[in-house]
Motif scaffolding. Structure first.
Motif, PDB file in Angstrom:
ATOM      1  N   LYS A  91       5.792 -16.472 -29.994  1.00 34.70           N
ATOM      2  CA  LYS A  91       6.611 -16.989 -31.102  1.00 34.70           C
ATOM      3  C   LYS A  91       7.923 -17.594 -30.624  1.00 34.70           C
ATOM      4  CE  LYS A  91       4.829 -13.567 -34.391  1.00 34.70           C
ATOM      5  NZ  LYS A  91       5.143 -12.283 -35.084  1.00 34.70           N
ATOM      6  N   LEU A  92       8.336 -17.217 -29.414  1.00 34.50           N
ATOM      7  CA  LEU A  92       9.603 -17.727 -28.896  1.00 34.50           C
ATOM      8  C   LEU A  92       9.480 -19.208 -28.560  1.00 34.50           C
ATOM      9  CD1 LEU A  92      10.582 -14.801 -26.476  1.00 34.50           C
ATOM     10  CD2 LEU A  92      11.646 -15.344 -28.683  1.00 34.50           C
ATOM     11  N   PRO A  93      10.543 -19.977 -28.738  1.00 29.46           N
ATOM     12  CA  PRO A  93      10.497 -21.402 -28.370  1.00 29.46           C
ATOM     13  C   PRO A  93      10.327 -21.561 -26.860  1.00 29.46           C
ATOM     14  CG  PRO A  93      12.724 -20.739 -29.013  1.00 29.46           C
ATOM     15  CD  PRO A  93      11.828 -19.601 -29.350  1.00 29.46           C
ATOM     16  N   LYS A  94       9.683 -22.644 -26.457  1.00 28.01           N
ATOM     17  CA  LYS A  94       9.405 -22.872 -25.036  1.00 28.01           C
ATOM     18  C   LYS A  94      10.677 -22.891 -24.201  1.00 28.01           C
ATOM     19  CE  LYS A  94       4.901 -23.424 -25.383  1.00 28.01           C
ATOM     20  NZ  LYS A  94       3.970 -22.460 -24.754  1.00 28.01           N
ATOM     21  N   GLU A  95      11.756 -23.362 -24.780  1.00 26.54           N
ATOM     22  CA  GLU A  95      12.997 -23.476 -24.008  1.00 26.54           C
ATOM     23  C   GLU A  95      13.692 -22.121 -23.790  1.00 26.54           C
ATOM     24  OE1 GLU A  95      13.812 -24.808 -28.293  1.00 26.54           O
ATOM     25  OE2 GLU A  95      12.293 -25.122 -26.726  1.00 26.54           O
ATOM     26  N   ASP A  96      13.228 -21.086 -24.514  1.00 30.22           N
ATOM     27  CA  ASP A  96      13.829 -19.755 -24.336  1.00 30.22           C
ATOM     28  C   ASP A  96      13.152 -19.060 -23.154  1.00 30.22           C
ATOM     29  OD1 ASP A  96      15.085 -17.345 -24.528  1.00 30.22           O
ATOM     30  OD2 ASP A  96      14.236 -16.768 -26.470  1.00 30.22           O
ATOM     31  N   SER A  97      13.420 -19.574 -21.975  1.00 28.80           N
ATOM     32  CA  SER A  97      12.779 -19.035 -20.764  1.00 28.80           C
ATOM     33  C   SER A  97      13.164 -17.581 -20.536  1.00 28.80           C
ATOM     34  CB  SER A  97      13.179 -19.866 -19.540  1.00 28.80           C
ATOM     35  OG  SER A  97      12.769 -21.198 -19.691  1.00 28.80           O
ATOM     36  N   GLU A  98      14.425 -17.279 -20.740  1.00 28.92           N
ATOM     37  CA  GLU A  98      14.902 -15.921 -20.498  1.00 28.92           C
ATOM     38  C   GLU A  98      14.196 -14.912 -21.388  1.00 28.92           C
ATOM     39  OE1 GLU A  98      19.185 -13.521 -20.500  1.00 28.92           O
ATOM     40  OE2 GLU A  98      19.147 -15.709 -20.399  1.00 28.92           O
ATOM     41  N   GLY A  99      14.055 -15.240 -22.673  1.00 33.62           N
ATOM     42  CA  GLY A  99      13.387 -14.336 -23.603  1.00 33.62           C
ATOM     43  C   GLY A  99      11.912 -14.171 -23.283  1.00 33.62           C
ATOM     44  N   ARG A 100      11.261 -15.269 -22.936  1.00 30.41           N
ATOM     45  CA  ARG A 100       9.830 -15.207 -22.628  1.00 30.41           C
ATOM     46  C   ARG A 100       9.591 -14.372 -21.361  1.00 30.41           C
ATOM     47  NH1 ARG A 100       6.752 -19.116 -25.206  1.00 30.41           N
ATOM     48  NH2 ARG A 100       5.391 -19.462 -23.426  1.00 30.41           N
ATOM     49  N   ASN A 123      -1.673 -11.478 -12.715  1.00 33.94           N
ATOM     50  CA  ASN A 123      -1.775 -12.624 -13.629  1.00 33.94           C
ATOM     51  C   ASN A 123      -0.486 -12.816 -14.421  1.00 33.94           C
ATOM     52  OD1 ASN A 123      -4.361 -13.071 -12.768  1.00 33.94           O
ATOM     53  ND2 ASN A 123      -5.349 -12.096 -14.524  1.00 33.94           N
ATOM     54  N   THR A 124       0.115 -11.702 -14.838  1.00 34.37           N
ATOM     55  CA  THR A 124       1.343 -11.799 -15.632  1.00 34.37           C
ATOM     56  C   THR A 124       2.509 -12.282 -14.772  1.00 34.37           C
ATOM     57  OG1 THR A 124       0.522  -9.935 -16.959  1.00 34.37           O
ATOM     58  CG2 THR A 124       2.810 -10.605 -17.289  1.00 34.37           C
ATOM     59  N   TYR A 125       2.596 -11.784 -13.538  1.00 35.18           N
ATOM     60  CA  TYR A 125       3.629 -12.293 -12.625  1.00 35.18           C
ATOM     61  C   TYR A 125       3.477 -13.810 -12.447  1.00 35.18           C
ATOM     62  CZ  TYR A 125       5.464  -7.781 -10.975  1.00 35.18           C
ATOM     63  OH  TYR A 125       6.082  -6.556 -10.876  1.00 35.18           O
ATOM     64  N   ASN A 126       2.248 -14.264 -12.291  1.00 33.61           N
ATOM     65  CA  ASN A 126       2.016 -15.702 -12.121  1.00 33.61           C
ATOM     66  C   ASN A 126       2.377 -16.487 -13.378  1.00 33.61           C
ATOM     67  OD1 ASN A 126       1.127 -16.066  -9.389  1.00 33.61           O
ATOM     68  ND2 ASN A 126      -0.757 -14.990  -9.921  1.00 33.61           N
ATOM     69  N   SER A 127       2.180 -15.864 -14.544  1.00 32.23           N
ATOM     70  CA  SER A 127       2.589 -16.510 -15.796  1.00 32.23           C
ATOM     71  C   SER A 127       4.109 -16.689 -15.825  1.00 32.23           C
ATOM     72  CB  SER A 127       2.136 -15.688 -17.000  1.00 32.23           C
ATOM     73  OG  SER A 127       0.731 -15.621 -17.066  1.00 32.23           O
ATOM     74  N   ILE A 128       4.825 -15.686 -15.331  1.00 30.79           N
ATOM     75  CA  ILE A 128       6.284 -15.783 -15.274  1.00 30.79           C
ATOM     76  C   ILE A 128       6.698 -16.909 -14.330  1.00 30.79           C
ATOM     77  CG2 ILE A 128       8.395 -14.590 -14.556  1.00 30.79           C
ATOM     78  CD1 ILE A 128       7.043 -11.960 -15.419  1.00 30.79           C
ATOM     79  N   LEU A 129       5.975 -17.038 -13.211  1.00 34.40           N
ATOM     80  CA  LEU A 129       6.327 -18.059 -12.225  1.00 34.40           C
ATOM     81  C   LEU A 129       6.021 -19.474 -12.710  1.00 34.40           C
ATOM     82  CD1 LEU A 129       5.216 -16.226  -8.964  1.00 34.40           C
ATOM     83  CD2 LEU A 129       7.548 -16.672  -9.737  1.00 34.40           C
ATOM     84  N   THR A 130       5.128 -19.601 -13.690  1.00 33.79           N
ATOM     85  CA  THR A 130       4.932 -20.934 -14.283  1.00 33.79           C
ATOM     86  C   THR A 130       6.140 -21.314 -15.129  1.00 33.79           C
ATOM     87  OG1 THR A 130       3.789 -20.025 -16.220  1.00 33.79           O
ATOM     88  CG2 THR A 130       2.427 -20.651 -14.342  1.00 33.79           C
ATOM     89  N   ILE A 131       6.847 -20.311 -15.635  1.00 32.92           N
ATOM     90  CA  ILE A 131       8.068 -20.568 -16.411  1.00 32.92           C
ATOM     91  C   ILE A 131       9.254 -20.786 -15.472  1.00 32.92           C
ATOM     92  CG2 ILE A 131       9.668 -19.612 -18.121  1.00 32.92           C
ATOM     93  CD1 ILE A 131       7.299 -17.897 -19.159  1.00 32.92           C
ATOM     94  N   ASP A 132       9.357 -19.951 -14.449  1.00 29.40           N
ATOM     95  CA  ASP A 132      10.475 -20.022 -13.503  1.00 29.40           C
ATOM     96  C   ASP A 132       9.924 -19.859 -12.084  1.00 29.40           C
ATOM     97  OD1 ASP A 132      12.816 -19.914 -12.101  1.00 29.40           O
ATOM     98  OD2 ASP A 132      13.457 -17.960 -12.864  1.00 29.40           O
ATOM     99  N   PRO A 133       9.538 -20.966 -11.439  1.00 29.83           N
ATOM    100  CA  PRO A 133       8.910 -20.890 -10.110  1.00 29.83           C
ATOM    101  C   PRO A 133       9.809 -20.293  -9.040  1.00 29.83           C
ATOM    102  CG  PRO A 133       8.589 -23.067 -11.106  1.00 29.83           C
ATOM    103  CD  PRO A 133       9.596 -22.350 -11.951  1.00 29.83           C
ATOM    104  N   SER A 134      11.121 -20.272  -9.261  1.00 30.10           N
ATOM    105  CA  SER A 134      12.053 -19.773  -8.247  1.00 30.10           C
ATOM    106  C   SER A 134      12.559 -18.361  -8.548  1.00 30.10           C
ATOM    107  CB  SER A 134      13.248 -20.732  -8.124  1.00 30.10           C
ATOM    108  OG  SER A 134      12.819 -22.005  -7.730  1.00 30.10           O
ATOM    109  N   ASN A 135      11.849 -17.642  -9.402  1.00 28.38           N
ATOM    110  CA  ASN A 135      12.277 -16.300  -9.776  1.00 28.38           C
ATOM    111  C   ASN A 135      12.045 -15.359  -8.596  1.00 28.38           C
ATOM    112  OD1 ASN A 135      12.327 -13.588 -10.931  1.00 28.38           O
ATOM    113  ND2 ASN A 135      12.348 -14.614 -12.907  1.00 28.38           N
ATOM    114  N   LEU A 136      13.104 -15.137  -7.819  1.00 32.48           N
ATOM    115  CA  LEU A 136      12.977 -14.379  -6.571  1.00 32.48           C
ATOM    116  C   LEU A 136      12.522 -12.936  -6.782  1.00 32.48           C
ATOM    117  CD1 LEU A 136      13.223 -14.778  -3.572  1.00 32.48           C
ATOM    118  CD2 LEU A 136      15.620 -14.136  -3.716  1.00 32.48           C
ATOM    119  N   PRO A 137      13.077 -12.190  -7.760  1.00 36.26           N
ATOM    120  CA  PRO A 137      12.586 -10.811  -7.952  1.00 36.26           C
ATOM    121  C   PRO A 137      11.091 -10.752  -8.261  1.00 36.26           C
ATOM    122  CG  PRO A 137      14.667 -11.120  -9.106  1.00 36.26           C
ATOM    123  CD  PRO A 137      14.235 -12.480  -8.638  1.00 36.26           C
TER     124      PRO A 137
END
Length: 356
Positions: A91-100, A123-137
Motif C-alpha cells: 500500500k505504500l507509495p513506490k517512492e517511500d523506500s524507507e517505509g517499504r 528472497n526478501t533480502y533480494n527484494s530489499i536490494l531491488t529497492i536500494d541496491p547499495s544497502n550495505l547492512p
C-alpha cells in the motif's frame, strides 16, 4: 467474563439493528466489539475476525492493523502476520523506500526467527536490494546467510556488490577482494577467476604482499608471462635500488626466455642501466653490470643491431681492469667492427689496443 459475554451479545444485536443504515455507527460498534473481544481473550479468533472485518471495511484503519499485528504475534499466526505486513508494504507509495524497506525487514525477521525459512529470508533480502541496491547492512546480512548455507557462488556475487558500494573504506574493500579471491581458489580451484579480484586488490593496495605472491603463483601456473612481468615492474617501484636491479633482471629474463619478446627484454635491461651503479666509474659499478652488458649483447645481436652490440662491448671493456678480462672483450669487439659493421678503421684501433 460473563458480563463481557453479555455485553458482546448486546453489541452484536445493535449491529444487526443498525445494519447498513448508519455506516459510521456500524463502524463504531464493530470497533467496540473487537476491543471487547480482544480484552476478554477467551476466544482470540473472534477478536481477529472482528478486526479483520473492520479492516476490510476500512483498509486505512490503523487501529485495526495494529490490533491484528498484536493478536497474530500473540497467537503465533506468523503466516497471517506476514500477509498483513506485505499488504501494508504494497500500500505504500513506490517512492517511500524507507517505509517499504522497514516493512520488508520485519518480514525477514519472521522468516528467519519464527519460521526458519532460509530461502524466503534470501528472497526478501533480494527484494530489499531491488529497492536500494547499495544497502550495505542488507548486503552484509545476505552475505552472512550465503556463507552459513555454503552458497559460495552467491556469496562471491554479493561480496562483489559490496566492493562497489560508495562509502566502503579502502581497507574493507581490500578485505572483500581478498575473500573473493580465496573463495575462487579454495572452494572452486578456479585460479582464472581469482585473477581479477587479486589485480583489483593490488591496484588499491600495492603493498599487499599476500596478494602479490598469489598473483605471481597464478601467472606462473597459467604461463601469463606478460602479466607477471607487469606485476614485477609494479612491485619494483617500491624497492630500493639493489633489489630493483635484481627484480628488473628477473623481468628481462622472463621477457626474453619465456615470452620470447627480445625488444621488451632489451627495454627492461636498459632500465637496469639507468639505475645508480650502472656507470663505468670504478667506485660506482654494480656487481651485475658485466652480466647486464652480456645479456644486452646477446639480444642486440639477435636483432642484428650491431652498433648497439659494439656500445655494450665498449662499456664492458671499460669495466675490465686486467688484461685477462679485457682481451676477450676486445677480440669480440674487433671482429664485430671488421665483419659485421664493416668499419676497418675502428677494427684496427681495437686490434692495436690488443697488441698494446
Amino acid at each position: 467474563t460473563n458480563q463481557a459475554g453479555k455485553l458482546m451479545q448486546v453489541y452484536r444485536q445493535a449491529l444487526k439493528s443498525v445494519g447498513n443504515s448508519d455506516p459510521e455507527r456500524k463502524r463504531a460498534l464493530m470497533v467496540e466489539l473487537a476491543q471487547l473481544s480482544e480484552g476478554s481473550m477467551d476466544n482470540p479468533e473472534k477478536a481477529i475476525d472482528s478486526w479483520k472485518s473492520i479492516l476490510r471495511a476500512d483498509p486505512t484503519n490503523t487501529e485495526a492493523t495494529e490490533s491484528l499485528r498484536r493478536l497474530y504475534e500473540r497467537t503465533g499466526k506468523w503466516n497471517a502476520l506476514l500477509d498483513l505486513i506485505k499488504d501494508e508494504v504494497e500500500k505504500l507509495p513506490k517512492e517511500d523506500s524507507e517505509g517499504r524497506i522497514a516493512g520488508l525487514l520485519e518480514v525477514v525477521e519472521i522468516y528467519r526467527d519464527r519460521l526458519k525459512l532460509d530461502v524466503m529470508v534470501i528472497n526478501t533480502y533480494n527484494s530489499i536490494l531491488t529497492i536500494d541496491p547499495s544497502n550495505l547492512p542488507v548486503l552484509e546480512a545476505l552475505a552472512e546467510k550465503y556463507r552459513e548455507l555454503g552458497r559460495w557462488n552467491d556469496l562471491i556475487a554479493v561480496l562483489g556488490r559490496k566492493t562497489q558500494v560508495e562509502g566502503v573504506t579502502q581497507e574493507r574493500r581490500s578485505e572483500l577482494l581478498a575473500e573473493i579471491a580465496s573463495l575462487w581458489i579454495d572452494r572452486f580451484g578456479n585460479y582464472a577467476q581469482a585473477i581479477k579480484p587479486l589485480e583489483e586488490l593490488v591496484e588499491i593496495d600495492p603493498g599487499n604482499a599476500e596478494a602479490v605472491v598469489r598473483l605471481k603463483e597464478i601467472y606462473t601456473r597459467r604461463r601469463q608471462w606478460r602479466a607477471l612481468i607487469s606485476l614485477l615492474g609494479r612491485e619494483a617501484e617500491t624497492m630500493d635500488v639493489p633489489a630493483r636491479r635484481i627484480h628488473f633482471g628477473d623481468m628481462a629474463r622472463l621477457a626474453g626466455e619465456k615470452l620470447g619478446d627480445s625488444r621488451l627484454s632489451i627495454n627492461i635491461w636498459n632500465q637496469v642501466l639507468e639505475l645508480p651503479g650502472s656507470t663505468t666509474e670504478p667506485d660506482n659499478i654494480a656487481p651485475d653490470a658485466p652480466a647486464v652488458y652480456d645479456a644486452l649483447c646477446t639480444l642486440y645481436e639477435r636483432e642484428k643491431r650491431y652498433l648497439a652490440v659494439a656500445e655494450m662491448l665498449t662499456r664492458k671493456r671499460a669495466l675490465a681492469v686486467t688484461p685477462e678480462a679485457a682481451l676477450p672483450v676486445l677480440e669480440r669487439l674487433g671482429a664485430l667492427y671488421a665483419d659485421r659493421i664493416k668499419a676497418p678503421g675502428l677494427a684496427a684501433k681495437v686490434y692495436k689496443e690488443i697488441l698494446a
